[in-house]
Design an enzyme around this catalytic site. Structure first.
Site, PDB file in Angstrom:
ATOM      1  N   ASP A   1       2.499   1.850  -5.855  1.00  0.00           N
ATOM      2  CA  ASP A   1       1.297   2.292  -6.552  1.00  0.00           C
ATOM      3  C   ASP A   1       0.755   1.115  -7.351  1.00  0.00           C
ATOM      4  O   ASP A   1       1.380   0.672  -8.325  1.00  0.00           O
ATOM      5  CB  ASP A   1       1.653   3.457  -7.478  1.00  0.00           C
TER       6      ASP A   1
ATOM      7  N   HIS B   1     -14.025  -2.072  -6.421  1.00  0.00           N
ATOM      8  CA  HIS B   1     -15.285  -1.310  -6.392  1.00  0.00           C
ATOM      9  C   HIS B   1     -15.054   0.197  -6.311  1.00  0.00           C
ATOM     10  O   HIS B   1     -15.987   0.964  -6.540  1.00  0.00           O
ATOM     11  CB  HIS B   1     -16.192  -1.806  -5.264  1.00  0.00           C
TER      12      HIS B   1
ATOM     13  N   ASP C   1       0.856  -1.178   0.000  1.00  0.00           N
ATOM     14  CA  ASP C   1       0.000   0.000   0.000  1.00  0.00           C
ATOM     15  C   ASP C   1       0.893   1.229   0.000  1.00  0.00           C
ATOM     16  O   ASP C   1       2.121   1.117  -0.100  1.00  0.00           O
ATOM     17  CB  ASP C   1      -0.944  -0.008   1.220  1.00  0.00           C
TER      18      ASP C   1
END
Length: 342
Positions: A232, A251, A207
């Site tokens: 990234d 999502h 992350d």
């Protein structure tokens, strides 16, 4: 809206009015979370006057907000004594409750979600979020430049995930040995549970650097079995692992951005039999309620993201060069959609 088995169905006027005012339930829930009401009921019922003294609130106004929440079984008022009790839902608002949802409630009702929702009609007309119009930057850029909002998001997502992580880890048969990369894994709650359940695995939490500083992997049972890696996920992810996790990632993004993430993962999947697990709500057909249908509108209003049905996931996986595998339900609102190296 509460009806008994023998009461008539509400009229359209009542039904629509209740729906139109449903935002007040969210507002009352946020107020209770911010005031820490549930924490002050952990040792037993208290009256609105006692709760007001403990929280610095006005007793009359606090009672009215809690009375509304009680109609949805968040708190319960004893009409004889005026005392409020915890219910199972209210108990989850305690800051020290196992899998506490207090931070998640604060995040989901915070300005970056709340204000764009009020302009849903503009979003529907434009076919895109109006978040940039309100805040002057896209969602995640806003969180980067407003650290307070970023902290609310990070703590809220960690709280929301806490009740999901172990059921997800239990629902999938992970290999006995190998490496798992949690892509965009936040503070590492899912990776932690996967490693605890599978002692032969090692893991990489991937992350952005500011998020990784607050990871939750430093447990005695996991010593020597994990590492963090900043980066990234649109450009590259750690290569050569056996399993890649993408929980509540796809999502957030439109199809084009999802393909950038998935193709970065596919490039990294150099081991034969490597698998990707897309973990999100999988929307059912029909008119039945599903938490993913609510979350889908939230993604639309603030992020230009969306929840997807199984064919949509399969399309994305195929376009990214992966073969769709199984779709596995979990004992949470999320499912696991498997992609394998063909």
């Amino acid at each position: 809206m509460t009806t008994t088995p023998h009461s008539p169905s509400p009229s359209p006027a009542v039904q629509l009015t209740e729906h139109a005012l449903a935002y007040l339930h969210s507002a009352a829930l946020r107020a209770a979370a911010l005031l820490g009401v549930a924490d002050h009921l952990a040792d037993g019922p208290r009256t609105a006057e006692e709760l007001a003294a403990a929280t610095g609130a006005d007793a009359g106004h606090l009672r009215r907000a809690l009375r509304l929440l009680a109609t949805r079984e968040v708190f319960r008022e004893d009409t004889a004594t005026g005392a409020f009790h915890l219910t199972p839902a209210a108990d989850a608002l305690r800051s020290d409750a196992p899998s506490s949802l207090r931070d998640a409630v604060v995040m989901l009702t915070d300005d970056p979600f709340w204000r764009p929702a009020g302009r849903l009609a503009d979003t529907v007309r434009a076919g895109r979020t109006v978040f940039d119009d309100i805040f002057g930057a896209p969602y995640f850029a806003h969180l980067e430049r407003v650290p307070e909002a970023g902290t609310v998001f990070d703590t809220g997502m960690a709280g929301l995930a806490e009740s999901e992580n172990d059921p997800i880890a239990a629902a999938y048969e992970f290999p006995a040995t190998g490496t798992v990369v949690d892509v965009g894994g936040g503070r590492g709650g899912l990776l932690r549970q996967v490693l605890l359940r599978n002692p032969g695995l090692t893991g990489i939490l991937y992350d952005q650097e500011p998020v990784l500083r607050h990871h939750t992997l430093d447990l005695p049972d996991l010593t020597g079995r994990w590492q963090t890696a900043p980066g990234d996920f649109f450009t590259a992810v750690p290569p050569g692992a056996d399993i890649y996790l993408l929980k509540r990632i796809l999502h957030d993004w439109n199809d084009a951005d999802c393909l950038r993430i998935l193709r970065a993962c596919r490039t990294a999947m150099t081991r034969p039999g490597s698998r990707l697990l897309a973990i999100d709500a999988v929307l059912p057909q029909g008119n039945s309620p599903h938490p993913g249908k609510t979350m889908d509108v939230l993604m639309m209003t603030s992020l230009n993201g969306r929840e997807r049905d199984e064919p949509a996931f399969h399309h994305l996986l195929t376009e990214a060069g992966l073969k769709p595998g199984r779709t596995l339900p979990t004992e949470s609102t999320l499912s696991i959609v498997e992609g394998v190296v063909g």
